[in-house]
Scaffold this motif. Structure first.
Motif, PDB file in Angstrom:
ATOM      1  N   ILE A  91       1.092  -1.359  -0.177  1.00 49.01           N
ATOM      2  CA  ILE A  91      -0.273  -0.185  -0.168  1.00 49.01           C
ATOM      3  C   ILE A  91       1.003   1.284  -0.313  1.00 49.01           C
ATOM      4  O   ILE A  91       0.308   2.367  -0.620  1.00 49.01           O
ATOM      5  CB  ILE A  91      -1.449  -0.075   0.790  1.00 49.01           C
ATOM      6  N   ALA A  92       2.148   0.980   1.163  1.00 43.14           N
ATOM      7  CA  ALA A  92       2.708   2.492   0.994  1.00 43.14           C
ATOM      8  C   ALA A  92       2.819   2.352  -0.931  1.00 43.14           C
ATOM      9  O   ALA A  92       3.954   3.664  -0.640  1.00 43.14           O
ATOM     10  CB  ALA A  92       4.071   2.055   1.967  1.00 43.14           C
ATOM     11  N   MET A 151       1.354   3.813  -3.589  1.00 42.33           N
ATOM     12  CA  MET A 151       1.393   5.679  -2.524  1.00 42.33           C
ATOM     13  C   MET A 151       2.707   6.383  -3.633  1.00 42.33           C
ATOM     14  O   MET A 151       1.850   7.748  -4.064  1.00 42.33           O
ATOM     15  CB  MET A 151       1.305   5.808  -1.291  1.00 42.33           C
ATOM     16  N   ILE A 152       3.355   5.676  -2.644  1.00 38.76           N
ATOM     17  CA  ILE A 152       4.647   6.386  -3.558  1.00 38.76           C
ATOM     18  C   ILE A 152       4.884   6.492  -4.928  1.00 38.76           C
ATOM     19  O   ILE A 152       5.236   7.815  -5.532  1.00 38.76           O
ATOM     20  CB  ILE A 152       6.505   5.946  -3.339  1.00 38.76           C
ATOM     21  N   LEU A 201       2.367   6.061  -7.196  1.00 42.56           N
ATOM     22  CA  LEU A 201       1.292   6.702  -7.677  1.00 42.56           C
ATOM     23  C   LEU A 201       1.380   8.005  -7.500  1.00 42.56           C
ATOM     24  O   LEU A 201       1.123   8.600  -8.824  1.00 42.56           O
ATOM     25  CB  LEU A 201      -0.060   6.850  -6.879  1.00 42.56           C
ATOM     26  N   TYR A 202       2.157   9.384  -6.565  1.00 43.59           N
ATOM     27  CA  TYR A 202       3.211   9.554  -6.490  1.00 43.59           C
ATOM     28  C   TYR A 202       3.981  10.554  -7.995  1.00 43.59           C
ATOM     29  O   TYR A 202       3.628  11.120  -8.871  1.00 43.59           O
ATOM     30  CB  TYR A 202       3.214  10.344  -5.597  1.00 43.59           C
ATOM     31  N   VAL A 206       2.377  16.267 -11.257  1.00 43.80           N
ATOM     32  CA  VAL A 206       3.466  15.962 -11.091  1.00 43.80           C
ATOM     33  C   VAL A 206       4.082  15.518 -10.869  1.00 43.80           C
ATOM     34  O   VAL A 206       5.176  16.180  -9.573  1.00 43.80           O
ATOM     35  CB  VAL A 206       2.881  16.651  -9.181  1.00 43.80           C
ATOM     36  N   VAL A 226      -5.408   0.239  -4.975  1.00 45.09           N
ATOM     37  CA  VAL A 226      -4.925   1.517  -4.603  1.00 45.09           C
ATOM     38  C   VAL A 226      -4.619   2.388  -6.238  1.00 45.09           C
ATOM     39  O   VAL A 226      -4.856   3.783  -6.411  1.00 45.09           O
ATOM     40  CB  VAL A 226      -3.344   1.763  -3.679  1.00 45.09           C
ATOM     41  N   THR A 251       8.824  14.542  -0.366  1.00 45.95           N
ATOM     42  CA  THR A 251       7.694  15.176  -0.751  1.00 45.95           C
ATOM     43  C   THR A 251       6.834  15.850   0.564  1.00 45.95           C
ATOM     44  O   THR A 251       6.211  16.835   0.416  1.00 45.95           O
ATOM     45  CB  THR A 251       6.587  14.206  -1.353  1.00 45.95           C
ATOM     46  N   THR A 269       3.889  21.418  -3.696  1.00 49.14           N
ATOM     47  CA  THR A 269       3.673  20.191  -4.919  1.00 49.14           C
ATOM     48  C   THR A 269       2.664  20.317  -5.462  1.00 49.14           C
ATOM     49  O   THR A 269       2.700  19.321  -6.440  1.00 49.14           O
ATOM     50  CB  THR A 269       2.601  19.595  -3.332  1.00 49.14           C
ATOM     51  N   LEU A 323      -4.897   3.587   5.196  1.00 44.22           N
ATOM     52  CA  LEU A 323      -3.935   4.643   4.304  1.00 44.22           C
ATOM     53  C   LEU A 323      -4.545   4.469   3.003  1.00 44.22           C
ATOM     54  O   LEU A 323      -4.240   5.872   2.737  1.00 44.22           O
ATOM     55  CB  LEU A 323      -2.529   4.243   4.669  1.00 44.22           C
ATOM     56  N   GLN A 324      -5.040   3.805   2.827  1.00 39.03           N
ATOM     57  CA  GLN A 324      -5.185   3.424   1.628  1.00 39.03           C
ATOM     58  C   GLN A 324      -6.815   3.888   1.616  1.00 39.03           C
ATOM     59  O   GLN A 324      -7.555   5.121   0.688  1.00 39.03           O
ATOM     60  CB  GLN A 324      -6.168   1.760   1.636  1.00 39.03           C
ATOM     61  N   LYS A 380      -5.999   8.595   1.055  1.00 38.42           N
ATOM     62  CA  LYS A 380      -6.013   8.189  -0.132  1.00 38.42           C
ATOM     63  C   LYS A 380      -7.509   8.915  -1.137  1.00 38.42           C
ATOM     64  O   LYS A 380      -7.255  10.007  -1.053  1.00 38.42           O
ATOM     65  CB  LYS A 380      -5.606   7.684  -1.132  1.00 38.42           C
ATOM     66  N   ILE A 392      -6.113  14.215  -3.886  1.00 37.75           N
ATOM     67  CA  ILE A 392      -4.831  13.551  -3.497  1.00 37.75           C
ATOM     68  C   ILE A 392      -4.116  15.340  -2.687  1.00 37.75           C
ATOM     69  O   ILE A 392      -4.487  16.044  -3.880  1.00 37.75           O
ATOM     70  CB  ILE A 392      -4.417  12.894  -4.361  1.00 37.75           C
ATOM     71  N   TRP A 440      -0.476  15.941  -1.728  1.00 41.43           N
ATOM     72  CA  TRP A 440       0.132  15.265  -1.938  1.00 41.43           C
ATOM     73  C   TRP A 440       0.917  15.414  -1.112  1.00 41.43           C
ATOM     74  O   TRP A 440       2.023  13.612  -0.448  1.00 41.43           O
ATOM     75  CB  TRP A 440       1.083  15.154  -3.326  1.00 41.43           C
ATOM     76  N   LEU A 454      -0.176  13.568   1.839  1.00 41.64           N
ATOM     77  CA  LEU A 454      -0.565  11.427   1.566  1.00 41.64           C
ATOM     78  C   LEU A 454       0.742  11.092   1.459  1.00 41.64           C
ATOM     79  O   LEU A 454       0.751  10.265   2.810  1.00 41.64           O
ATOM     80  CB  LEU A 454      -0.725  11.452   0.382  1.00 41.64           C
ATOM     81  N   MET A 455       2.106  11.585   0.934  1.00 38.37           N
ATOM     82  CA  MET A 455       3.725  10.907   1.649  1.00 38.37           C
ATOM     83  C   MET A 455       3.726  11.096   3.120  1.00 38.37           C
ATOM     84  O   MET A 455       4.371  10.090   3.316  1.00 38.37           O
ATOM     85  CB  MET A 455       3.886  12.146   0.872  1.00 38.37           C
ATOM     86  N   THR A 504       1.879   7.693   4.002  1.00 41.36           N
ATOM     87  CA  THR A 504       2.650   6.761   3.563  1.00 41.36           C
ATOM     88  C   THR A 504       3.942   6.393   4.506  1.00 41.36           C
ATOM     89  O   THR A 504       4.787   5.382   5.080  1.00 41.36           O
ATOM     90  CB  THR A 504       3.423   7.195   2.120  1.00 41.36           C
TER      91      THR A 504
END
Lengths: 310, 299
Positions: A133-134, A137-138, A140-141, A147, A249, B44, B52, B253-254, B257, B262, B264, B267-268, B271
């Motif tokens: 999951i983590a 997320m990374i 996804l960014y 961005v 995700v 980030t 961001t 965490l899921q 999101k 979002i 960022w 979210l980061m 994470t």
């Protein structure tokens, strides 16, 4: 511990053997009982139930035996075919690249002249312990169209950016790249220690015979690593067949089910649509595929496993 | 080699170093890429929201906003999520060590009928994907009698769904632990048992006073594997929980999101927070991380 020994000194040896042999019949099962109970109740029996469910139209409320209807439905389910194809493609590329790249990295990082090997190995292994999951997320960014770093770099090189995860053609490859990032450290670490176990004299003998480092790698390392390769094949394949969190995700199976996988289909059918009978039949297919691949690898692995040292 | 002229020899050595340098650069590049992805996430998480969203990318934040982390923690019940994950992980790790050690000891040191087939049955458990049995497992958890509003026949309520029990018990099945510990105990000399038996120890006392105190390495190895597996689990927890108070860190965490669109930097930050426990343990016990996967791989 000493006090216990003293306590037993008074007894004759006869008594002791009698006591221990009298217990021999039952006690091993008592030791195994807790582990076996949990394993049987929460894994083995559910596994058997899943096979039974796959022949029914179970949907939480009703359960009726429908024979092979679920399997027939699967034959005509385009979405499931897509899931099957995606899972196989994903697994093939992730497993193949990770094994090759992992082996190369391990061989290079194992060289004495390589400075900073320990640090490199520590870093490469981190993605493997980060939760899916983590990691999602990374990535996804990183993949983000506005961005994300991937697009920044591409634009910096003068090309135009893309919505990587929203494009049918690029979504699955994106997930594959991420899968490689996640798993390569694992393969590298396993290969690294397997390479360390190959005795040095083999390489020395080859060096005296004038074999180059590359020849040594292909003629000594690779054949002697075949059982490790086989183990890694089985393990990475099993885990890549289960790819799920990333899909949930990052893409939700889309666009146009171009990234849905077997695991994702099982989840959707069972816990979104509640057609658990049908989902069970897909689970049985997943099980069958894993079983077949494992058996194939076992057969192949055994054949290659006993490589002669000379 | 020795007949070569001085000039030729020098050239060979030179190209040799060049090749090594290239290989080194290539590997360093890969390592840097991996490190880069992680660093981007970290940096980030420390940026301002405006930063961001700008389209010119800078790796380092202009101003380091550590408040992002505070905002995340305050914005949701992360304390609760972390408690849930920690509690589940601690119980699962300690209980499964105990259970697997008992079984591993029996498989390694006792003769009994069906030892080989039973052990093979355990090994099979490592091969089966969890999605295969998740549906019946869910039904089973839902239908535990007399808990969570269920009647005697397991109907009417939610059983162990949304409870710690439901999130703990199935994880206790640890075929890998049984395997690792059995292999480890097989390496002990038999004379150890015999000496203890002559001194009057029964098999449990041998386990308790001789095997257990010597088991630290294998326990550490297995504990690490189980710890990462439990902490990082997503699939199982997703299906067994639906109330916010029972979310584990991964589920939270899921959900995070989707909940706010979002953002960022937040979210980061979330994470990084979710990964932190694993990373801290990794930094201090790196040896055991790799040892586990290696011993399970090399048999």
């Amino acid at each position: 511990m000493p006090w216990m020994l003293i306590n037993n000194y008074g007894r004759s040896e006869m008594q002791i053997t009698k006591r221990s042999s009298g217990r021999r019949s039952l006690s091993p099962y008592l030791y195994i009982a807790p582990a076996f109970f949990v394993y049987a109740v929460f894994i083995l029996i559910p596994l058997l139930c899943a096979i039974v469910f796959s022949f029914t139209n179970y949907n939480i409320q009703n359960m009726k035996f429908t024979g092979l209807a679920n399997y027939a439905r699967m034959l005509g389910d385009a979405k499931f075919h897509q899931a099957l194809l995606n899972t196989l493609l994903y697994s093939f590329f992730v497993v193949a690249v990770n094994l090759v790249l992992g082996l190369l990295l391990a061989a290079i990082l194992g060289q004495r002249w390589f400075k900073g090997s320990a640090f490199c190995r520590s870093v490469l292994y981190i993605p493997y312990i980060v939760s899916p999951i983590a990691a999602s997320m990374i990535w996804l960014y990183l993949y983000d169209s506005k961005v994300g770093v991937v697009n920044m770099v591409i634009k910096g090189l003068g090309f135009s950016g893309k919505s990587w995860l929203l494009d049918e053609k690029t979504a699955l490859p994106c997930l594959i790249v991420m899968g490689i990032w996640q798993g390569v450290g694992y393969c590298m670490v396993v290969y690294f220690s397997a390479l360390k176990n190959i005795p040095d004299y083999l390489y020395e003998a080859a060096r005296i015979d004038g074999a180059s480092a590359v020849t040594q790698f292909f003629k000594i390392s690779i054949p002697l690593l075949s059982s490790t390769t086989f183990f890694l094949l089985v393990m990475t394949m099993i885990s890549s067949f289960q790819v799920f969190a990333q899909i949930m995700v990052m893409t939700g199976g889309g666009p146009l089910s171009s990234t849905t996988t077997i695991a994702h289909q099982i989840y959707e059918n069972a816990f979104v649509k509640y057609s658990m009978g049908y989902a069970s039949s897909q689970a049985v297919v997943l099980f069958a595929i894993v079983l077949i691949f494992t058996l194939i690898f076992f057969k192949y692995g055994n054949k290659e496993g006993d490589v002669e040292l000379d | 080699m020795w007949n070569l002229t001085e000039k030729k020899r020098r050239r060979i050595i030179k190209s040799h170093f060049l090749a090594r340098g290239l290989v080194w650069l290539l590997v360093a590049g890969i390592v840097l890429l991996v490190l880069g992805t992680l660093m981007i996430a970290l940096f980030t998480s420390l940026k301002t929201p405006e930063e961001t969203l700008v389209s010119s990318f800078r790796i380092l934040p202009e101003e380091w906003r550590w408040e992002n982390y505070l905002d995340v923690i305050k914005g949701d019940i992360w304390g609760r999520y972390f408690f849930n994950s920690t509690f589940i992980t601690v119980v699962v790790v300690s209980a499964s060590i105990l259970i697997s050690a008992l079984a591993g000891y029996a498989f390694a040191r006792m003769e009994f009928k069906g030892r080989q087939p039973l052990f093979l049955l355990f090994l099979c458990g490592m091969m089966i994907p969890s999605q295969v049995y998740i549906i019946p497992q869910y039904i089973l958890m839902r239908s535990i009698p007399l808990v969570g509003g269920n009647d005697l026949y397991g109907r009417g309520g939610m059983g162990f769904l949304n409870t710690y029990w439901g999130l703990i018990i199935p994880f206790l099945a640890a075929p890998l632990g049984v395997f690792l510990i059995k292999q480890f105990y097989m390496g002990f000399p038999r004379s150890l048992d015999e000496a203890a038996r002559l001194d009057g120890c029964n098999s449990f006392q041998i386990f308790r006073y001789i095997y257990l105190p010597l088991s630290k390495p294998v326990f550490a190895t297995f504990a690490i594997l189980k710890f990462t597996g439990t902490w990082n689990d997503y699939f199982y927890s997703l299906i067994m929980t639906n109330s916010k108070t029972m979310y584990t860190v991964q589920i939270a965490l899921q959900q995070y999101k989707g909940e706010y669109g979002i953002e960022w930097h937040y979210l980061m930050a979330a994470t990084i927070l979710s990964v932190l426990p694993i990373l801290v343990v990794y930094i201090f016990a790196q040896k055991y991380f790799t040892q586990g996967i290696v011993t399970s791989g090399l048999k």
